[in-house]
Structure formats: C-alpha cells, structure tokens
Design a protein around this motif. Structure first.
Motif, mmCIF file in Angstrom:
data_model
loop_
_atom_site.group_PDB
_atom_site.id
_atom_site.type_symbol
_atom_site.label_atom_id
_atom_site.label_comp_id
_atom_site.label_asym_id
_atom_site.label_seq_id
_atom_site.Cartn_x
_atom_site.Cartn_y
_atom_site.Cartn_z
ATOM 1 N N ILE A 59 -12.299 23.054 4.768
ATOM 2 C CA ILE A 59 -12.542 23.250 3.337
ATOM 3 C C ILE A 59 -13.729 22.408 2.889
ATOM 4 O O ILE A 59 -14.045 21.380 3.483
ATOM 5 C CB ILE A 59 -11.301 22.907 2.469
ATOM 6 N N THR A 60 -14.385 22.889 1.831
ATOM 7 C CA THR A 60 -15.464 22.147 1.184
ATOM 8 C C THR A 60 -15.082 21.952 -0.278
ATOM 9 O O THR A 60 -14.865 22.931 -0.996
ATOM 10 C CB THR A 60 -16.796 22.917 1.280
ATOM 11 N N PHE A 61 -14.986 20.693 -0.689
ATOM 12 C CA PHE A 61 -14.588 20.359 -2.059
ATOM 13 C C PHE A 61 -15.637 19.397 -2.603
ATOM 14 O O PHE A 61 -15.548 18.187 -2.432
ATOM 15 C CB PHE A 61 -13.203 19.700 -2.055
ATOM 16 N N GLU A 62 -16.672 19.963 -3.234
ATOM 17 C CA GLU A 62 -17.825 19.167 -3.645
ATOM 18 C C GLU A 62 -17.459 18.068 -4.632
ATOM 19 O O GLU A 62 -18.044 16.989 -4.599
ATOM 20 C CB GLU A 62 -18.892 20.083 -4.249
ATOM 21 N N LYS A 63 -16.496 18.317 -5.499
ATOM 22 C CA LYS A 63 -16.132 17.331 -6.512
ATOM 23 C C LYS A 63 -15.668 16.030 -5.877
ATOM 24 O O LYS A 63 -15.923 14.942 -6.408
ATOM 25 C CB LYS A 63 -15.030 17.906 -7.408
ATOM 26 N N TYR A 64 -14.990 16.120 -4.746
ATOM 27 C CA TYR A 64 -14.463 14.932 -4.078
ATOM 28 C C TYR A 64 -15.262 14.582 -2.816
ATOM 29 O O TYR A 64 -14.862 13.684 -2.065
ATOM 30 C CB TYR A 64 -12.992 15.149 -3.708
ATOM 31 N N GLY A 65 -16.374 15.272 -2.587
ATOM 32 C CA GLY A 65 -17.208 14.971 -1.431
ATOM 33 C C GLY A 65 -16.544 15.290 -0.105
ATOM 34 O O GLY A 65 -16.828 14.645 0.907
ATOM 35 N N ALA A 66 -15.655 16.273 -0.105
ATOM 36 C CA ALA A 66 -14.927 16.635 1.116
ATOM 37 C C ALA A 66 -15.578 17.835 1.783
ATOM 38 O O ALA A 66 -15.877 18.830 1.129
ATOM 39 C CB ALA A 66 -13.468 16.950 0.789
ATOM 40 N N GLY A 101 -14.708 19.224 5.625
ATOM 41 C CA GLY A 101 -14.145 19.047 6.965
ATOM 42 C C GLY A 101 -12.804 19.722 7.095
ATOM 43 O O GLY A 101 -12.470 20.633 6.327
ATOM 44 N N ASP A 102 -12.027 19.277 8.062
ATOM 45 C CA ASP A 102 -10.745 19.904 8.388
ATOM 46 C C ASP A 102 -9.587 19.186 7.703
ATOM 47 O O ASP A 102 -9.536 17.953 7.665
ATOM 48 C CB ASP A 102 -10.519 19.873 9.902
ATOM 49 N N VAL A 150 -8.536 15.112 4.259
ATOM 50 C CA VAL A 150 -9.563 15.920 4.920
ATOM 51 C C VAL A 150 -10.382 15.007 5.823
ATOM 52 O O VAL A 150 -10.927 13.996 5.360
ATOM 53 C CB VAL A 150 -10.483 16.610 3.888
ATOM 54 N N ARG A 151 -10.457 15.344 7.102
ATOM 55 C CA ARG A 151 -11.325 14.613 8.017
ATOM 56 C C ARG A 151 -12.692 15.288 8.003
ATOM 57 O O ARG A 151 -12.869 16.395 8.502
ATOM 58 C CB ARG A 151 -10.755 14.608 9.433
ATOM 59 N N ASN A 152 -13.652 14.623 7.393
ATOM 60 C CA ASN A 152 -14.992 15.179 7.244
ATOM 61 C C ASN A 152 -15.702 15.221 8.594
ATOM 62 O O ASN A 152 -15.314 14.532 9.549
ATOM 63 C CB ASN A 152 -15.800 14.351 6.242
ATOM 64 N N THR A 166 -12.786 10.090 6.108
ATOM 65 C CA THR A 166 -11.611 10.785 5.568
ATOM 66 C C THR A 166 -11.670 10.790 4.059
ATOM 67 O O THR A 166 -11.910 9.742 3.433
ATOM 68 C CB THR A 166 -10.313 10.096 6.037
ATOM 69 N N THR A 167 -11.476 11.943 3.470
ATOM 70 C CA THR A 167 -11.427 12.083 2.017
ATOM 71 C C THR A 167 -10.013 12.445 1.596
ATOM 72 O O THR A 167 -9.386 13.315 2.205
ATOM 73 C CB THR A 167 -12.399 13.176 1.532
ATOM 74 N N THR A 168 -9.518 11.774 0.575
ATOM 75 C CA THR A 168 -8.182 12.045 0.048
ATOM 76 C C THR A 168 -8.311 12.766 -1.287
ATOM 77 O O THR A 168 -8.973 12.267 -2.200
ATOM 78 C CB THR A 168 -7.393 10.735 -0.138
#
Length: 428
Positions: free
Chosen positions: A221-228, A230-231, A242-244, A249-251
């Motif tokens: 997934i790509t979630f620009e608001k949270y800078g994510a 990755g998988d 999400v492991r970028n 890692t982005t939570t």
C-alpha cells in the motif's frame, strides 16, 4: 460480600500455638508466631506442588505436541498455556490452607480471601490470553486466514475479557454484587466511551476493512499522508504496520484506512502486467515537416520502413487527387518528424519481449507544457516484480533517448552553467 470458610485442619491450626504457649510465649505472640510458621509452611508446600505440576504439565504437553501433526499444541507450549494452567492447583491449595493459617485473624482471613479471588481472576485472564495468542498464531498458519486481521479480533476478545475480569475484581474488593456493580458502571458509560474512543474506532474500522477486503497482510500500500509505501505486516485493533521499501516501519491508525484515501497495489500484483507510464518531453522548436530526403533517410530504420512506405504512398495519392500545391509544405497532408517518431516508439515498445501485448499499449501526446510536448509511453510489463519492472522500463527508455536525434528532435532539459558560460563568451 464475605468469604469465610471452615477450618479444614483444626488440629494443625493450633498445634504450634499450643507449643509456643507451653514454652512461655504470651498468647498474642503465640498467635503471631503460629500464623507466621503456618504461612511459611503453606508457601513451601505450594511452591513444591507448583514446581512439580509445572514440570509434569510442560513435559507432557511438549511430548504430546511432538507426536501430533497439528501445530496448535506446539503454539500452546510456545504461548505458555501449560505453565499458566499449572498454577491452578497451587491456587486452590492456597484457598484451602488460608483459613487454617489465619484461624486467629478473621479480618485478615477475609482480606486474604478477597486477594485470592482477585488472583484467581488474574490467573483466568492469563490463561485466556495464552489461549487467544495460541489461536492467533495458529490461524495465521492457515492459508485462508493468514491475510486477515486476526490481531484485531483477538484484541477485541481480550478487551472484553479484561473488562469483565477487572469489573469482577473491583466488585469483589468493594463488596458489591457483580450485577449491581455493572449497573453502576453503566452510568459512567459516556466516560468509558471517551476513554476508549480510539479503541472503538479501531474496532469498527478493522471490521469494515475485513468485510470490504480493503487491506490484507502482505498487501503493498501507498499512504502519502503517513509517508507509508511498502508491505502491510500487521493489522491490529489500533494500528496497521507497514514495512516500507527502505526498511523503515510506518504505523498508521486503523481507522485512517476508512477515513482517508490510500492506494492498494494488490490488484496490480494479481493482474497480468504492471503499468509503464513515462514521457519524453520534446522541444517544440525541433518539430518539423519531413522532406522526401528525410523520409528516404528514415526508411533505413527497419521498424518503420514499411509504415513510411505505405504512408508516403497514401499521402502522395491524396495530395494528387486533391491537386494540392506542395510548394509550401504546410499544404495538404504531410509527415512530421514527431509523428514518425511516435510511430517508432509504439512499434519499438510493441516489439519488446517484456511487454504484455494483450494489455493497453500506445504512444501518445500529452497537452503541451512550458517545457515542450510530452510524448508518453503507456504500456504494461509482463513481469510485475519491482526490480525487473524498473529494468524493463529503463531498457526501453535507454533506447528511446538515444533514438531521438535520428528524427532530428530535441529533448528538453534545463540549461546548465556551460550553456551560460558559452553564451557569455560569445558576447565578449
């Protein structure tokens, strides 16, 4: 609420008391020494029993797990289910021995009974948590469940278990009946909802995410608001991890998946190709009509030789049929260098072995910009793996960038210092 129990060992209860009296201790001192001696003896017996039962249960479970084919019992051992179950017998012994130990201290006995009841609740919660963690680990090994947010459901069950357990413990400590205590707690439901707002939102979000199949574990997934980018590695009640691709890692809050917009690449991964969408920016001043000499020269390019032959004949036939004055190139129908290059780009991409020919494929103009005319390649690589996809795209554009001068076209790029220095030199 009282917990008074009869003394099961009356002959033991005062045996040491009578001994201390006989050797000259006061009555009060004899009671305290009697209680202390019995308490130490009880702790010793309970510790030995607990040690023996733990060893027996753990060895029995481990041996049983090795003989079975299922991994469920292995996860039970890993999550310490036998260890927690082993504490039940020592706890029951403590409940039986405590009235004997505190036979002369009725008030303390009542408090001790409450403490043991509370510890019984805590032990039950430990066992429930161990079983739920076992189920979580086991479900994640099942192919049809491994991509589901199991963590969220387990956390919801644990929250309910902890709420019931803590409520029961408080009811025991305060002496209120459980039902009455729950009714009183209901009056403070607004405060409870405020405290557990994020948990409730996460619970609702996790259900919607699961039902609508918006995200699975393993999705990119790509979630620009949270800078994510990755998988997805974990979906639980409060957060999605999400492991970028840079190994960070982005939570992300779980409820953000339904309140904000994000991109899930799963459908691309499951499709027959990965999209290539990149443009070359052509300088407008380099665009021109092709002369007969230009066309003859470009016929040497094999990919477009047949196209040029056919187009030249069609255009010449049209212009003669309509008596077009070709003294000016603008009259009638003509070939342009950018039009021929666009055809070449399309033919080259279509002939590339790594392009999926059954999906959309085209070379197109985008609206003119201040930099020039974007000539975009729109196609799909048959290999969806990231590193291979990047290699395929680079391979195509390496060739196209080198091919541009053959059509007397120029690519736009910002001027560097050498251009300015050359211009200044010419002025001097």
């Amino acid at each position: 609420m009282t917990f008074q129990k009869e003394v099961f060992f009356p002959e033991i209860a005062h045996w040491l008391y009578n001994y201390f009296i006989s050797i000259g201790f006061s009555e009060t001192a004899s009671k305290y020494f009697n209680m202390l001696s019995l308490f130490i003896g009880m702790l010793l017996i309970i510790s030995i029993v607990d040690f023996i039962i733990r060893k027996i249960l753990i060895k029995a479970f481990t041996a049983f797990a090795k003989k079975t084919t299922t991994t469920f019992d292995d996860f039970m051992v890993t999550n310490k289910v036998p260890l927690n179950v082993a504490h039940i017998v020592p706890l029951l012994l403590a409940k039986e021995f405590m009235p004997t130990v505190l036979v002369d201290f009725k008030y303390v006995d009542s408090l001790a009974e409450k403490v043991l009841h509370v510890f019984s609740i805590i032990l039950t919660l430990w066992i429930v948590r161990s079983l739920l963690n076992t189920l979580k680990s086991y479900f994640k090994t099942l192919p049809h469940l491994k991509d589901k947010p199991i963590d969220s459901y387990i956390q919801v069950f644990m929250i309910f278990a902890w709420v019931i357990g803590l409520t029961s413990a408080l009811a025991i400590v305060t002496g209120f009946p459980f039902i009455k205590f729950i009714t009183t707690l209901g009056a403070a439901s607004a405060v409870v909802i405020l405290i557990f707002k994020d948990t409730i939102l996460g619970f609702v979000a996790s259900i919607q995410v699961s039902i609508n199949d918006m995200v699975r574990i393993g999705d990119w997934i790509t979630f620009e608001k949270y800078g994510a980018d990755g998988d997805v590695t974990e979906i639980n009640l409060a957060t999605v991890k999400v492991r970028n691709f840079d190994n960070t890692t982005t939570t992300i809050p779980t409820y953000a998946l339904i309140s904000d917009s994000f991109k899930n690449w799963r459908s691309m991964v499951n499709s027959d190709g990965r999209r290539i969408k990149r443009a070359l920016i052509i300088k407008q001043k380099s665009i021109k009509y092709l002369t007969k000499e230009d066309i003859e020269r470009l016929k040497g390019i094999e990919l477009i030789a047949a196209y040029l032959e056919k187009r030249e004949n069609d255009i010449e036939t049209y212009n003669k049929a309509n008596n077009i004055n070709k003294e000016l190139a603008i009259n009638g129908r003509n070939l342009t260098n950018i039009g021929v290059f666009r055809k070449y780009v399309e033919s080259y991409v279509a002939s590339h072995s790594a392009i999926n020919k059954n999906m959309m494929l085209m070379a197109r103009h985008l609206p003119p910009t201040a930099q020039g005319i974007p000539l975009e390649v729109y196609a799909f690589s048959s290999d969806r793996r990231w590193e291979n996809y990047e290699y395929i795209m680079a391979d195509i554009f390496d060739h196209l960038l080198a091919a541009v001068p053959y059509f007397e076209l120029e690519l736009f790029e910002l001027p560097d210092n050498s251009v300015h220095n050359t211009h200044l030199s010419s002025l001097h």
